[in-house]
Write an enzyme that holds these catalytic residues in place. Structure first.
Site, PDB file in Angstrom:
ATOM      1  N   SER A  39       0.478  -1.231  -0.417  1.00  0.00           N
ATOM      2  CA  SER A  39       0.268   0.070  -0.438  1.00  0.00           C
ATOM      3  C   SER A  39       0.502   0.953  -0.235  1.00  0.00           C
ATOM      4  CB  SER A  39      -0.897   0.012   1.283  1.00  0.00           C
ATOM      5  OG  SER A  39      -0.256   0.307   2.485  1.00  0.00           O
ATOM      6  N   HIS A 154      -3.279  -6.425   2.129  1.00  0.00           N
ATOM      7  CA  HIS A 154      -2.332  -6.914   2.753  1.00  0.00           C
ATOM      8  C   HIS A 154      -2.557  -8.707   3.720  1.00  0.00           C
ATOM      9  CE1 HIS A 154       0.223  -3.844   4.070  1.00  0.00           C
ATOM     10  NE2 HIS A 154       0.688  -4.043   3.304  1.00  0.00           N
ATOM     11  N   GLU A 163      -4.829  -2.687   9.465  1.00  0.00           N
ATOM     12  CA  GLU A 163      -3.920  -3.346  10.085  1.00  0.00           C
ATOM     13  C   GLU A 163      -4.387  -2.809  11.821  1.00  0.00           C
ATOM     14  OE1 GLU A 163       0.224  -1.544  10.178  1.00  0.00           O
ATOM     15  OE2 GLU A 163      -0.229  -1.596   7.643  1.00  0.00           O
ATOM     16  N   GLU A 206       2.038  -9.461   7.338  1.00  0.00           N
ATOM     17  CA  GLU A 206       2.421  -9.337   8.301  1.00  0.00           C
ATOM     18  C   GLU A 206       2.311  -9.809   9.202  1.00  0.00           C
ATOM     19  OE1 GLU A 206       2.227  -5.007   8.816  1.00  0.00           O
ATOM     20  OE2 GLU A 206       2.476  -4.523   6.678  1.00  0.00           O
ATOM     21  N   ASP A 241      -4.227   0.976  10.993  1.00  0.00           N
ATOM     22  CA  ASP A 241      -4.441   1.278  10.338  1.00  0.00           C
ATOM     23  C   ASP A 241      -4.795   0.905   8.767  1.00  0.00           C
ATOM     24  OD1 ASP A 241      -3.341   2.869   8.076  1.00  0.00           O
ATOM     25  OD2 ASP A 241      -0.963   1.796   7.643  1.00  0.00           O
ATOM     26  N   GLU A 290      -4.273   5.339  12.168  1.00  0.00           N
ATOM     27  CA  GLU A 290      -2.861   5.407  11.045  1.00  0.00           C
ATOM     28  C   GLU A 290      -3.086   5.524   9.848  1.00  0.00           C
ATOM     29  OE1 GLU A 290       0.448   3.119  11.317  1.00  0.00           O
ATOM     30  OE2 GLU A 290       0.463   3.805   8.691  1.00  0.00           O
ATOM     31  N   ASP A 315       1.131   8.351   7.878  1.00  0.00           N
ATOM     32  CA  ASP A 315       2.644   7.164   6.658  1.00  0.00           C
ATOM     33  C   ASP A 315       2.381   8.108   5.547  1.00  0.00           C
ATOM     34  OD1 ASP A 315       3.542   5.401   5.629  1.00  0.00           O
ATOM     35  OD2 ASP A 315       2.584   3.877   5.931  1.00  0.00           O
ATOM     36  N   LYS A 340       9.492   4.898   7.325  1.00  0.00           N
ATOM     37  CA  LYS A 340       9.623   3.679   6.558  1.00  0.00           C
ATOM     38  C   LYS A 340      11.057   4.706   5.759  1.00  0.00           C
ATOM     39  CE  LYS A 340       5.134   1.784   6.241  1.00  0.00           C
ATOM     40  NZ  LYS A 340       3.913   2.301   4.835  1.00  0.00           N
ATOM     41  N   HIS A 368       8.271  -0.765   9.605  1.00  0.00           N
ATOM     42  CA  HIS A 368       8.625  -2.058   8.672  1.00  0.00           C
ATOM     43  C   HIS A 368       7.975  -1.513   7.086  1.00  0.00           C
ATOM     44  CE1 HIS A 368       5.301  -5.050   9.342  1.00  0.00           C
ATOM     45  NE2 HIS A 368       5.101  -3.768   9.443  1.00  0.00           N
ATOM     46  N   LYS A 391       6.424  -0.803  15.216  1.00  0.00           N
ATOM     47  CA  LYS A 391       5.564  -1.615  14.223  1.00  0.00           C
ATOM     48  C   LYS A 391       6.728  -2.246  13.137  1.00  0.00           C
ATOM     49  CE  LYS A 391       3.893   0.396  10.713  1.00  0.00           C
ATOM     50  NZ  LYS A 391       1.338   0.868  10.042  1.00  0.00           N
TER      51      LYS A 391
HETATM   52  P1  PGA Z   1       3.048  -0.700   3.230  1.00  0.00           P
HETATM   53  O1  PGA Z   1       2.307  -1.278   4.246  1.00  0.00           O
HETATM   54  O2  PGA Z   1       4.305  -1.692   3.802  1.00  0.00           O
HETATM   55  O3  PGA Z   1       2.607  -2.075   1.958  1.00  0.00           O
HETATM   56  O4  PGA Z   1       3.161  -0.146   2.840  1.00  0.00           O
HETATM   57  C1  PGA Z   1       2.456  -0.387   5.450  1.00  0.00           C
HETATM   58  C2  PGA Z   1       1.219   0.188   6.130  1.00  0.00           C
HETATM   59  O5  PGA Z   1       0.363   1.009   5.203  1.00  0.00           O
HETATM   60  O6  PGA Z   1       1.942   0.658   7.129  1.00  0.00           O
HETATM   61 ZN    ZN Z   2       0.601   2.711   7.172  1.00  0.00          ZN
END
Ligand code: PGA
Ligand code: ZN
Length: 428
Positions: A39, A154, A163, A206, A241, A290, A315, A340, A368, A391
Protein backbone atom coordinates in the site's frame (compact mmCIF):
# COMPACT_ATOMS: atom_id res chain seq x y z
CA UNK A 1 37.70 2.87 3.76
CA UNK A 2 35.23 1.34 1.31
CA UNK A 3 37.23 -0.96 -0.98
CA UNK A 4 34.53 -2.84 -2.90
CA UNK A 5 30.83 -2.24 -3.57
CA UNK A 6 28.67 -4.99 -4.97
CA UNK A 7 25.01 -5.96 -5.05
CA UNK A 8 22.67 -8.81 -5.85
CA UNK A 9 19.01 -9.56 -6.34
CA UNK A 10 17.51 -11.40 -3.37
CA UNK A 11 13.84 -12.07 -2.51
CA UNK A 12 11.46 -10.45 -0.06
CA UNK A 13 8.82 -12.08 2.14
CA UNK A 14 6.27 -12.04 -0.69
CA UNK A 15 8.66 -13.80 -3.06
CA UNK A 16 9.36 -10.65 -5.06
CA UNK A 17 12.88 -9.58 -6.07
CA UNK A 18 14.59 -6.95 -3.95
CA UNK A 19 18.04 -5.40 -3.68
CA UNK A 20 20.88 -6.34 -1.34
CA UNK A 21 24.04 -4.23 -1.36
CA UNK A 22 27.35 -5.48 -0.02
CA UNK A 23 30.40 -3.40 0.75
CA UNK A 24 33.86 -4.37 1.87
CA UNK A 25 36.12 -2.35 4.14
CA UNK A 26 39.22 -3.28 6.11
CA UNK A 27 36.79 -4.25 8.90
CA UNK A 28 34.86 -6.83 6.91
CA UNK A 29 31.74 -7.32 4.78
CA UNK A 30 28.56 -5.30 5.38
CA UNK A 31 25.14 -5.76 3.83
CA UNK A 32 21.91 -3.85 3.50
CA UNK A 33 18.63 -5.23 2.11
CA UNK A 34 15.61 -3.12 1.23
CA UNK A 35 11.95 -3.85 1.97
CA UNK A 36 9.00 -3.05 -0.28
CA UNK A 37 5.43 -1.90 0.38
CA UNK A 38 2.09 -2.98 -1.08
CA UNK A 39 0.00 0.00 0.00
CA UNK A 40 2.64 2.46 -1.14
CA UNK A 41 2.10 6.21 -1.06
CA UNK A 42 2.14 8.14 -4.34
CA UNK A 43 4.79 10.46 -2.91
CA UNK A 44 7.32 7.83 -1.93
CA UNK A 45 10.79 7.68 -3.45
CA UNK A 46 10.64 5.29 -6.42
CA UNK A 47 11.87 1.71 -6.53
CA UNK A 48 13.56 0.89 -9.81
CA UNK A 49 11.98 -2.26 -11.29
CA UNK A 50 12.89 -3.88 -14.60
CA UNK A 51 9.37 -4.23 -16.05
CA UNK A 52 8.77 -6.79 -18.80
CA UNK A 53 7.63 -10.36 -18.31
CA UNK A 54 10.25 -11.76 -15.97
CA UNK A 55 9.37 -11.72 -12.28
CA UNK A 56 6.03 -10.11 -13.22
CA UNK A 57 7.98 -6.99 -14.08
CA UNK A 58 9.43 -6.75 -10.58
CA UNK A 59 13.04 -7.73 -11.30
CA UNK A 60 15.68 -5.39 -9.89
CA UNK A 61 18.63 -6.10 -12.17
CA UNK A 62 18.79 -2.45 -13.29
CA UNK A 63 18.96 -1.27 -9.65
CA UNK A 64 21.66 -3.87 -8.96
CA UNK A 65 23.63 -2.71 -12.01
CA UNK A 66 23.35 0.90 -10.82
CA UNK A 67 25.00 -0.08 -7.53
CA UNK A 68 27.77 -1.98 -9.29
CA UNK A 69 28.46 0.47 -12.10
CA UNK A 70 27.39 3.94 -10.94
CA UNK A 71 27.26 4.15 -7.14
CA UNK A 72 30.14 1.77 -6.44
CA UNK A 73 32.85 3.62 -8.37
CA UNK A 74 31.66 6.93 -6.85
CA UNK A 75 31.92 5.86 -3.23
CA UNK A 76 34.95 3.60 -3.36
CA UNK A 77 37.74 4.91 -1.14
CA UNK A 78 35.35 6.91 1.05
CA UNK A 79 35.20 6.61 4.82
CA UNK A 80 31.96 4.78 5.75
CA UNK A 81 31.69 6.80 8.96
CA UNK A 82 30.76 9.81 6.82
CA UNK A 83 27.16 8.77 6.19
CA UNK A 84 25.90 12.23 5.22
CA UNK A 85 28.65 12.74 2.62
CA UNK A 86 28.01 9.36 1.01
CA UNK A 87 24.21 9.78 1.03
CA UNK A 88 24.61 13.22 -0.52
CA UNK A 89 26.93 11.85 -3.20
CA UNK A 90 24.33 9.22 -4.12
CA UNK A 91 21.55 11.81 -4.25
CA UNK A 92 23.66 14.04 -6.51
CA UNK A 93 24.46 11.11 -8.78
CA UNK A 94 20.75 10.35 -9.03
CA UNK A 95 19.75 13.95 -9.59
CA UNK A 96 15.96 13.46 -9.29
CA UNK A 97 13.58 14.40 -6.46
CA UNK A 98 12.20 10.89 -6.11
CA UNK A 99 15.40 8.88 -6.72
CA UNK A 100 13.82 7.37 -9.81
CA UNK A 101 16.99 7.41 -11.94
CA UNK A 102 19.21 5.11 -9.88
CA UNK A 103 16.29 3.75 -7.81
CA UNK A 104 15.53 4.36 -4.15
CA UNK A 105 16.00 0.61 -3.69
CA UNK A 106 19.58 0.84 -5.00
CA UNK A 107 20.43 3.96 -2.97
CA UNK A 108 18.90 2.74 0.31
CA UNK A 109 20.57 -0.68 0.13
CA UNK A 110 23.95 1.06 -0.07
CA UNK A 111 23.00 3.63 2.58
CA UNK A 112 22.20 0.81 5.05
CA UNK A 113 25.35 -1.18 4.23
CA UNK A 114 27.47 1.97 4.67
CA UNK A 115 25.85 2.62 8.04
CA UNK A 116 26.80 -0.87 9.22
CA UNK A 117 30.35 -0.39 7.95
CA UNK A 118 30.52 2.96 9.77
CA UNK A 119 29.51 1.34 13.06
CA UNK A 120 32.16 -1.35 12.58
CA UNK A 121 34.86 1.23 11.78
CA UNK A 122 34.06 2.97 15.08
CA UNK A 123 33.76 -0.39 16.88
CA UNK A 124 30.39 0.56 18.33
CA UNK A 125 26.97 -1.11 18.09
CA UNK A 126 24.88 -0.03 15.09
CA UNK A 127 22.25 1.76 17.21
CA UNK A 128 25.01 3.79 18.86
CA UNK A 129 26.48 4.84 15.50
CA UNK A 130 23.01 5.86 14.27
CA UNK A 131 22.52 7.83 17.51
CA UNK A 132 25.85 9.60 16.88
CA UNK A 133 24.81 10.51 13.33
CA UNK A 134 21.68 12.15 14.74
CA UNK A 135 23.36 13.73 17.76
CA UNK A 136 21.30 11.50 20.06
CA UNK A 137 22.90 9.82 23.06
CA UNK A 138 19.74 8.50 24.69
CA UNK A 139 18.95 4.97 23.52
CA UNK A 140 15.36 3.94 23.97
CA UNK A 141 13.75 0.55 23.43
CA UNK A 142 10.51 1.19 21.51
CA UNK A 143 6.98 0.19 22.46
CA UNK A 144 5.99 -2.52 19.96
CA UNK A 145 2.70 -2.30 18.05
CA UNK A 146 1.92 -5.85 16.87
CA UNK A 147 -0.26 -6.08 13.77
CA UNK A 148 -2.29 -9.18 14.68
CA UNK A 149 -5.23 -8.93 12.25
CA UNK A 150 -4.41 -8.30 8.59
CA UNK A 151 -6.84 -6.86 6.06
CA UNK A 152 -6.65 -4.43 3.16
CA UNK A 153 -4.17 -5.26 0.43
CA UNK A 154 -2.17 -7.43 2.85
CA UNK A 155 -4.62 -10.30 3.07
CA UNK A 156 -7.10 -12.45 1.17
CA UNK A 157 -10.18 -11.64 3.27
CA UNK A 158 -12.82 -8.96 2.52
CA UNK A 159 -11.76 -6.72 5.42
CA UNK A 160 -11.00 -3.22 4.06
CA UNK A 161 -8.96 -1.72 6.95
CA UNK A 162 -5.39 -2.96 6.64
CA UNK A 163 -3.97 -3.34 10.17
CA UNK A 164 -5.28 -4.02 13.66
CA UNK A 165 -2.49 -3.73 16.22
CA UNK A 166 -2.16 -4.57 19.89
CA UNK A 167 0.05 -2.29 21.98
CA UNK A 168 1.15 -3.58 25.41
CA UNK A 169 1.24 -0.15 27.04
CA UNK A 170 1.30 -1.69 30.53
CA UNK A 171 4.68 -3.36 29.94
CA UNK A 172 7.69 -2.08 31.85
CA UNK A 173 10.34 -3.48 29.52
CA UNK A 174 10.59 -4.54 25.89
CA UNK A 175 10.90 -8.15 27.00
CA UNK A 176 7.68 -7.91 28.96
CA UNK A 177 5.97 -6.24 25.98
CA UNK A 178 6.96 -9.28 23.87
CA UNK A 179 5.51 -11.66 26.45
CA UNK A 180 2.23 -9.74 26.62
CA UNK A 181 2.07 -9.53 22.82
CA UNK A 182 2.82 -13.21 22.34
CA UNK A 183 0.20 -14.36 24.84
CA UNK A 184 -2.48 -12.07 23.43
CA UNK A 185 -1.63 -13.22 19.88
CA UNK A 186 -2.11 -16.86 20.86
CA UNK A 187 -5.36 -16.18 22.70
CA UNK A 188 -6.56 -14.40 19.56
CA UNK A 189 -5.67 -17.46 17.48
CA UNK A 190 -7.72 -19.67 19.75
CA UNK A 191 -10.72 -17.32 19.57
CA UNK A 192 -10.57 -17.07 15.79
CA UNK A 193 -10.36 -20.83 15.35
CA UNK A 194 -13.31 -21.40 17.71
CA UNK A 195 -15.47 -18.81 15.96
CA UNK A 196 -14.48 -19.09 12.30
CA UNK A 197 -12.87 -22.52 11.92
CA UNK A 198 -9.31 -23.82 11.72
CA UNK A 199 -8.29 -22.27 8.40
CA UNK A 200 -9.42 -18.81 9.55
CA UNK A 201 -6.22 -18.54 11.57
CA UNK A 202 -4.07 -18.44 8.44
CA UNK A 203 -1.87 -15.37 8.39
CA UNK A 204 -1.53 -12.41 6.03
CA UNK A 205 1.54 -10.56 4.73
CA UNK A 206 2.55 -9.20 8.14
CA UNK A 207 1.91 -12.35 10.18
CA UNK A 208 -1.46 -11.22 11.55
CA UNK A 209 -4.46 -13.53 11.26
CA UNK A 210 -6.69 -13.11 8.27
CA UNK A 211 -10.15 -14.35 9.31
CA UNK A 212 -13.26 -13.72 7.16
CA UNK A 213 -14.23 -10.43 8.79
CA UNK A 214 -15.89 -7.59 6.96
CA UNK A 215 -15.87 -4.55 9.22
CA UNK A 216 -13.97 -2.62 11.89
CA UNK A 217 -16.25 -3.75 14.73
CA UNK A 218 -15.78 -7.50 14.06
CA UNK A 219 -12.00 -7.10 14.25
CA UNK A 220 -12.04 -4.80 17.29
CA UNK A 221 -14.44 -7.10 19.20
CA UNK A 222 -12.06 -10.01 18.59
CA UNK A 223 -9.10 -7.99 19.89
CA UNK A 224 -10.95 -6.86 23.02
CA UNK A 225 -11.87 -10.50 23.77
CA UNK A 226 -8.33 -11.76 23.15
CA UNK A 227 -6.88 -9.06 25.41
CA UNK A 228 -9.39 -10.01 28.11
CA UNK A 229 -8.68 -13.75 27.75
CA UNK A 230 -4.96 -13.03 28.12
CA UNK A 231 -5.69 -11.09 31.31
CA UNK A 232 -4.42 -7.78 29.94
CA UNK A 233 -7.53 -5.57 29.86
CA UNK A 234 -6.35 -1.96 30.29
CA UNK A 235 -2.71 -3.05 29.90
CA UNK A 236 -2.94 -3.76 26.16
CA UNK A 237 -4.44 -1.12 23.91
CA UNK A 238 -5.31 -1.09 20.22
CA UNK A 239 -3.90 0.66 17.14
CA UNK A 240 -5.60 0.74 13.73
CA UNK A 241 -4.16 1.52 10.29
CA UNK A 242 -7.04 1.57 7.81
CA UNK A 243 -4.56 2.63 5.05
CA UNK A 244 -7.50 4.50 3.60
CA UNK A 245 -5.84 5.58 0.34
CA UNK A 246 -6.36 1.98 -0.76
CA UNK A 247 -10.15 2.30 -0.63
CA UNK A 248 -10.51 5.89 -1.79
CA UNK A 249 -12.11 6.32 -5.22
CA UNK A 250 -13.40 9.52 -6.81
CA UNK A 251 -13.67 11.45 -3.58
CA UNK A 252 -15.35 8.70 -1.54
CA UNK A 253 -14.29 5.79 0.66
CA UNK A 254 -15.42 2.24 -0.12
CA UNK A 255 -15.19 -0.10 2.85
CA UNK A 256 -16.44 -2.93 0.60
CA UNK A 257 -13.72 -2.53 -2.00
CA UNK A 258 -12.53 -6.14 -1.75
CA UNK A 259 -15.96 -7.80 -1.77
CA UNK A 260 -17.16 -8.42 -5.34
CA UNK A 261 -20.79 -8.61 -4.15
CA UNK A 262 -20.73 -5.26 -2.34
CA UNK A 263 -18.07 -3.15 -4.03
CA UNK A 264 -19.31 0.34 -4.90
CA UNK A 265 -22.25 0.17 -2.48
CA UNK A 266 -22.40 2.27 0.73
CA UNK A 267 -19.68 4.74 -0.23
CA UNK A 268 -18.63 7.10 2.59
CA UNK A 269 -17.68 10.77 2.47
CA UNK A 270 -14.69 11.91 4.56
CA UNK A 271 -17.16 13.36 7.10
CA UNK A 272 -19.05 10.06 7.38
CA UNK A 273 -15.77 8.17 7.78
CA UNK A 274 -14.63 10.61 10.49
CA UNK A 275 -17.94 10.00 12.28
CA UNK A 276 -17.39 6.25 12.13
CA UNK A 277 -13.87 6.65 13.62
CA UNK A 278 -15.19 8.90 16.38
CA UNK A 279 -17.77 6.25 17.31
CA UNK A 280 -15.10 3.53 17.35
CA UNK A 281 -12.82 5.68 19.54
CA UNK A 282 -15.63 6.02 22.08
CA UNK A 283 -16.34 2.28 22.12
CA UNK A 284 -12.92 0.62 21.95
CA UNK A 285 -9.54 1.20 23.66
CA UNK A 286 -7.96 2.61 20.51
CA UNK A 287 -4.84 4.71 21.20
CA UNK A 288 -3.52 5.11 17.67
CA UNK A 289 -5.05 5.67 14.25
CA UNK A 290 -2.86 5.78 11.12
CA UNK A 291 -3.81 7.22 7.74
CA UNK A 292 -7.49 7.69 8.61
CA UNK A 293 -7.93 9.62 5.35
CA UNK A 294 -6.35 9.39 1.89
CA UNK A 295 -2.82 10.56 1.28
CA UNK A 296 -3.41 14.17 0.26
CA UNK A 297 -6.11 15.01 2.83
CA UNK A 298 -4.04 17.39 4.95
CA UNK A 299 -7.20 19.38 5.81
CA UNK A 300 -9.28 16.35 6.81
CA UNK A 301 -6.38 15.15 8.96
CA UNK A 302 -6.15 18.55 10.64
CA UNK A 303 -9.86 18.69 11.46
CA UNK A 304 -9.83 15.15 12.82
CA UNK A 305 -6.60 15.58 14.83
CA UNK A 306 -8.06 18.64 16.58
CA UNK A 307 -11.09 16.64 17.69
CA UNK A 308 -9.65 13.36 18.99
CA UNK A 309 -7.35 12.31 21.82
CA UNK A 310 -5.68 9.36 20.16
CA UNK A 311 -2.39 9.49 18.29
CA UNK A 312 -2.97 10.34 14.63
CA UNK A 313 -0.17 8.85 12.53
CA UNK A 314 0.85 10.06 9.09
CA UNK A 315 2.14 7.33 6.77
CA UNK A 316 1.12 7.84 3.11
CA UNK A 317 0.30 11.42 4.12
CA UNK A 318 3.96 12.15 4.95
CA UNK A 319 5.96 9.48 3.10
CA UNK A 320 8.85 10.21 5.51
CA UNK A 321 9.48 13.22 3.30
CA UNK A 322 10.87 16.29 5.09
CA UNK A 323 8.93 18.70 2.83
CA UNK A 324 5.61 16.96 3.50
CA UNK A 325 6.41 16.67 7.22
CA UNK A 326 7.05 20.43 7.43
CA UNK A 327 3.73 21.10 5.74
CA UNK A 328 1.89 18.73 8.12
CA UNK A 329 3.55 20.36 11.13
CA UNK A 330 2.41 23.81 9.98
CA UNK A 331 -1.12 22.50 9.35
CA UNK A 332 -1.20 20.42 12.59
CA UNK A 333 -2.36 17.50 10.45
CA UNK A 334 -1.17 14.69 12.71
CA UNK A 335 0.76 13.97 15.89
CA UNK A 336 3.02 11.08 14.88
CA UNK A 337 5.51 10.42 12.07
CA UNK A 338 5.50 6.93 10.60
CA UNK A 339 9.17 6.39 9.80
CA UNK A 340 9.76 4.17 6.77
CA UNK A 341 13.32 4.56 5.51
CA UNK A 342 12.53 3.26 2.03
CA UNK A 343 9.87 5.93 1.52
CA UNK A 344 12.66 8.50 1.37
CA UNK A 345 15.67 6.38 0.44
CA UNK A 346 18.64 7.38 2.60
CA UNK A 347 19.56 7.13 6.27
CA UNK A 348 20.52 10.83 6.37
CA UNK A 349 17.11 12.01 5.17
CA UNK A 350 15.39 9.59 7.56
CA UNK A 351 17.32 11.20 10.41
CA UNK A 352 16.25 14.63 9.19
CA UNK A 353 12.61 13.49 9.11
CA UNK A 354 12.82 12.26 12.70
CA UNK A 355 14.49 15.46 13.87
CA UNK A 356 11.74 17.59 12.31
CA UNK A 357 9.05 15.47 13.96
CA UNK A 358 10.79 15.66 17.32
CA UNK A 359 11.12 19.43 17.16
CA UNK A 360 7.35 19.56 16.62
CA UNK A 361 6.89 17.35 19.72
CA UNK A 362 5.43 14.59 17.59
CA UNK A 363 5.88 10.91 18.40
CA UNK A 364 7.74 8.58 16.03
CA UNK A 365 6.54 5.13 14.99
CA UNK A 366 9.38 3.28 13.24
CA UNK A 367 7.95 0.93 10.63
CA UNK A 368 8.76 -2.09 8.49
CA UNK A 369 7.09 -2.65 5.08
CA UNK A 370 4.64 -5.40 4.18
CA UNK A 371 7.32 -6.95 1.95
CA UNK A 372 10.34 -7.48 4.21
CA UNK A 373 13.62 -9.34 4.44
CA UNK A 374 15.53 -10.81 7.36
CA UNK A 375 17.50 -7.54 7.61
CA UNK A 376 16.85 -6.11 11.08
CA UNK A 377 18.27 -2.60 10.55
CA UNK A 378 14.89 -1.19 11.65
CA UNK A 379 15.50 -2.31 15.24
CA UNK A 380 18.77 -0.39 15.51
CA UNK A 381 17.39 2.75 13.92
CA UNK A 382 14.41 2.68 16.30
CA UNK A 383 16.74 2.52 19.32
CA UNK A 384 19.42 4.85 17.94
CA UNK A 385 16.95 7.61 17.10
CA UNK A 386 14.90 6.95 20.27
CA UNK A 387 11.76 6.65 18.16
CA UNK A 388 9.67 5.39 21.07
CA UNK A 389 7.42 3.07 19.04
CA UNK A 390 7.91 0.35 16.42
CA UNK A 391 5.64 -1.71 14.21
CA UNK A 392 7.06 -4.84 12.66
CA UNK A 393 3.96 -6.97 12.18
CA UNK A 394 2.71 -9.82 14.32
CA UNK A 395 4.59 -12.36 16.40
CA UNK A 396 4.88 -14.70 13.42
CA UNK A 397 7.01 -14.93 10.26
CA UNK A 398 10.71 -14.49 10.84
CA UNK A 399 11.05 -11.39 8.66
CA UNK A 400 8.79 -9.75 11.30
CA UNK A 401 10.42 -11.35 14.34
CA UNK A 402 13.96 -10.57 13.18
CA UNK A 403 13.39 -6.93 14.21
CA UNK A 404 11.76 -7.79 17.54
CA UNK A 405 14.46 -10.38 18.27
CA UNK A 406 17.19 -7.83 17.57
CA UNK A 407 15.50 -5.48 20.05
CA UNK A 408 15.63 -8.24 22.67
CA UNK A 409 19.39 -8.52 22.04
CA UNK A 410 19.88 -4.76 22.29
CA UNK A 411 17.88 -4.59 25.51
CA UNK A 412 20.04 -7.34 26.99
CA UNK A 413 23.25 -5.66 25.81
CA UNK A 414 22.25 -2.32 27.33
CA UNK A 415 21.48 -4.08 30.61
CA UNK A 416 20.65 -1.69 33.40
CA UNK A 417 21.17 1.24 31.01
CA UNK A 418 18.20 0.05 28.91
CA UNK A 419 15.37 2.59 28.85
CA UNK A 420 11.98 1.43 27.63
CA UNK A 421 9.47 3.77 26.05
CA UNK A 422 6.24 3.50 27.97
CA UNK A 423 2.67 4.44 27.23
CA UNK A 424 2.23 6.00 23.77
CA UNK A 425 5.95 5.90 23.11
CA UNK A 426 6.81 8.29 25.92
CA UNK A 427 9.45 7.41 28.48
CA UNK A 428 8.32 5.53 31.57
P1 PGA B 1 2.96 -1.23 3.17
O1 PGA B 1 2.01 -1.17 4.45
O2 PGA B 1 4.31 -1.61 3.60
O3 PGA B 1 2.28 -2.26 2.29
O4 PGA B 1 2.89 0.15 2.55
C1 PGA B 1 2.42 -0.66 5.68
C2 PGA B 1 1.57 0.48 6.14
O5 PGA B 1 0.66 0.95 5.42
O6 PGA B 1 1.79 0.98 7.23
ZN1 ZN C 1 0.25 2.68 7.04
Amino acid sequence: RITTVSARQIFDSRGNPTVEAEILTENGRFRGAVPSGASTGTNEAKELRDGGARYMGKGVSRAVDNIRNVIGPAIQGKDPVCQATIDKAMMDLDGTDDKSRLGANAILAVSIAVCRAGAAAKEVPLYKHIGDLAGNAQFVLPMPCFNVINGGVHSGNYLAPQEFMIVPVGALSFKEAMEMGSETYHHLKRLIQAKYGLNAANVGDEGGFSPPLSNFEDALDLLVSAIKDAGYTDRVKIGVDPASSEFFRDGLYDLNFKDPARVGKDLLSAEALAELYTKLLLTYPIMLLEDPFEEDSFCEFTKFTSLVDCQVVGDDLLCTNPARIKHAIRQKSCTTLLLKVNQIGTISESIEAVQLAKEAKWRILASHRSGETEDCFLADIAVGLACGQIKSGALARSERLSKYNQLLRIEEELGTAAVFAGLQGRLV
